[in-house]
Enzyme design. Sequence first.
Site, PDB file in Angstrom:
ATOM      1  N   GLY A 192      30.759  16.573 -54.484  1.00  0.00           N
ATOM      2  CA  GLY A 192      30.556  16.832 -55.748  1.00  0.00           C
ATOM      3  C   GLY A 192      30.379  15.246 -56.382  1.00  0.00           C
ATOM      4  O   GLY A 192      30.361  15.177 -57.552  1.00  0.00           O
ATOM      5  N   THR A 193      29.804  14.244 -55.530  1.00  0.00           N
ATOM      6  CA  THR A 193      29.839  12.826 -55.972  1.00  0.00           C
ATOM      7  C   THR A 193      28.560  12.821 -56.907  1.00  0.00           C
ATOM      8  O   THR A 193      28.695  12.118 -57.917  1.00  0.00           O
ATOM      9  CB  THR A 193      29.929  11.753 -54.946  1.00  0.00           C
ATOM     10  OG1 THR A 193      28.930  11.693 -53.983  1.00  0.00           O
ATOM     11  CG2 THR A 193      31.190  11.736 -54.056  1.00  0.00           C
ATOM     12  N   ASN A 194      27.333  13.440 -56.546  1.00  0.00           N
ATOM     13  CA  ASN A 194      26.463  13.487 -57.237  1.00  0.00           C
ATOM     14  C   ASN A 194      26.615  14.329 -58.644  1.00  0.00           C
ATOM     15  O   ASN A 194      25.976  13.438 -59.803  1.00  0.00           O
ATOM     16  CB  ASN A 194      25.166  14.113 -56.674  1.00  0.00           C
ATOM     17  CG  ASN A 194      24.458  13.101 -55.668  1.00  0.00           C
ATOM     18  OD1 ASN A 194      23.792  12.082 -56.135  1.00  0.00           O
ATOM     19  ND2 ASN A 194      24.796  13.140 -54.227  1.00  0.00           N
ATOM     20  N   MET A 239      24.045  23.395 -49.568  1.00  0.00           N
ATOM     21  CA  MET A 239      23.746  23.574 -48.203  1.00  0.00           C
ATOM     22  C   MET A 239      22.987  24.811 -47.578  1.00  0.00           C
ATOM     23  O   MET A 239      22.979  25.143 -46.530  1.00  0.00           O
ATOM     24  CB  MET A 239      24.833  22.931 -47.346  1.00  0.00           C
ATOM     25  CG  MET A 239      25.401  21.722 -47.469  1.00  0.00           C
ATOM     26  SD  MET A 239      24.186  20.283 -47.988  1.00  0.00           S
ATOM     27  CE  MET A 239      24.112  19.763 -46.258  1.00  0.00           C
ATOM     28  N   LEU A 257      16.651  27.640 -50.522  1.00  0.00           N
ATOM     29  CA  LEU A 257      16.303  28.921 -51.192  1.00  0.00           C
ATOM     30  C   LEU A 257      15.149  29.417 -50.908  1.00  0.00           C
ATOM     31  O   LEU A 257      14.061  28.893 -50.516  1.00  0.00           O
ATOM     32  CB  LEU A 257      16.108  28.039 -52.776  1.00  0.00           C
ATOM     33  CG  LEU A 257      17.246  27.452 -53.199  1.00  0.00           C
ATOM     34  CD1 LEU A 257      17.055  26.827 -54.508  1.00  0.00           C
ATOM     35  CD2 LEU A 257      18.709  28.170 -53.305  1.00  0.00           C
ATOM     36  N   HIS A 293      17.872  14.210 -51.574  1.00  0.00           N
ATOM     37  CA  HIS A 293      17.981  14.473 -50.149  1.00  0.00           C
ATOM     38  C   HIS A 293      18.260  13.031 -49.530  1.00  0.00           C
ATOM     39  O   HIS A 293      17.621  11.858 -49.992  1.00  0.00           O
ATOM     40  CB  HIS A 293      16.571  14.964 -49.523  1.00  0.00           C
ATOM     41  CG  HIS A 293      16.642  15.025 -47.976  1.00  0.00           C
ATOM     42  ND1 HIS A 293      17.446  16.096 -47.440  1.00  0.00           N
ATOM     43  CD2 HIS A 293      16.285  14.131 -46.865  1.00  0.00           C
ATOM     44  CE1 HIS A 293      17.501  15.744 -46.029  1.00  0.00           C
ATOM     45  NE2 HIS A 293      16.418  14.450 -45.625  1.00  0.00           N
TER      46      HIS A 293
HETATM   47  C1  GAR Z   1      24.199  14.033 -50.570  1.00  0.00           C
HETATM   48  O1  GAR Z   1      24.200  12.873 -49.647  1.00  0.00           O
HETATM   49  C2  GAR Z   1      23.074  14.829 -50.590  1.00  0.00           C
HETATM   50  O2  GAR Z   1      21.907  13.676 -50.471  1.00  0.00           O
HETATM   51  C3  GAR Z   1      23.051  15.639 -49.442  1.00  0.00           C
HETATM   52  O3  GAR Z   1      24.389  15.829 -49.377  1.00  0.00           O
HETATM   53  C4  GAR Z   1      25.246  15.193 -49.930  1.00  0.00           C
HETATM   54  C5  GAR Z   1      26.544  15.526 -51.019  1.00  0.00           C
HETATM   55  O4  GAR Z   1      27.040  14.795 -51.679  1.00  0.00           O
HETATM   56  N1  GAR Z   1      22.272  16.885 -49.386  1.00  0.00           N
HETATM   57  C6  GAR Z   1      21.702  17.069 -48.292  1.00  0.00           C
HETATM   58  O5  GAR Z   1      21.986  16.517 -47.146  1.00  0.00           O
HETATM   59  C7  GAR Z   1      20.688  18.425 -48.537  1.00  0.00           C
HETATM   60  N2  GAR Z   1      19.999  18.511 -47.331  1.00  0.00           N
HETATM   61  P1  GAR Z   1      27.860  14.971 -52.804  1.00  0.00           P
HETATM   62  O6  GAR Z   1      28.563  16.533 -52.528  1.00  0.00           O
HETATM   63  O7  GAR Z   1      29.051  13.956 -52.710  1.00  0.00           O
HETATM   64  O8  GAR Z   1      27.150  15.092 -53.880  1.00  0.00           O
END
Ligand code: GAR
Length: 202
Positions: A12-14, A92, A95, A111
Amino acid sequence: MFTIGILASGKGTNLQAIIDYIKEENLPIRVGVVISDNEDAFALERARKEGIKAICIPCEKYKTILGKEVEKKYVSILKENKVDLVCLAGFMRVLKTTFIKSFPNRIINIHPSLLPAFPGLEAWKQALEYGVKFTGCTVHFVNEGIDAGPIILQAVVPVLPDDTPETLHKRIQEKEHIIYPLAIKLISEGRVSIVGRKVYIK
Ligand code: GAR
């Protein structure tokens, strides 16, 4: 107030970057709900700490898609919370059409590569193994393809000779945390339009 719903499966850093940016910039955006398919996702804890509604809707393990009934639950919770935009932030699961049709042009994803290169899982590893000199991250609208929808914003990250998957992913994430909140802000301001595959920003 522009309301977003965030779907996250992991750290969940994003999600945190989006929350922090809304606060720092005092934007008229609220995170109405955070939903995860993984009850251990740290994203849920981050949301609760911020006083945001956080819900886990478990799905069948080892499947990359949501079952029909589960998908209905996601859609109804997002609708109940009057979400204007659905943001996938490390969610992950893929949809399917019914979900996508419930929020036309209102679902976006981050992505960790410069799409259309390296769609799918662990894109930073794919980039490293392929030997590209530059990779990055992409915010795009979600369509029925895998990481294939119209591109909103991208940021470039150089691949360094001594990069490991971890160091490269970390530097990509630093850029994700800048472009994802920005894309959400631009959409909330009505400045983003889609014409065919192209996205225009006013
Ligand atoms: C992120 O790097 C995102 O780009 C990737 O998962 C990570 C989630 O990080 N998403 C994918 O690979 C989707 N295909 P987070 O949980 O720290 O936000």
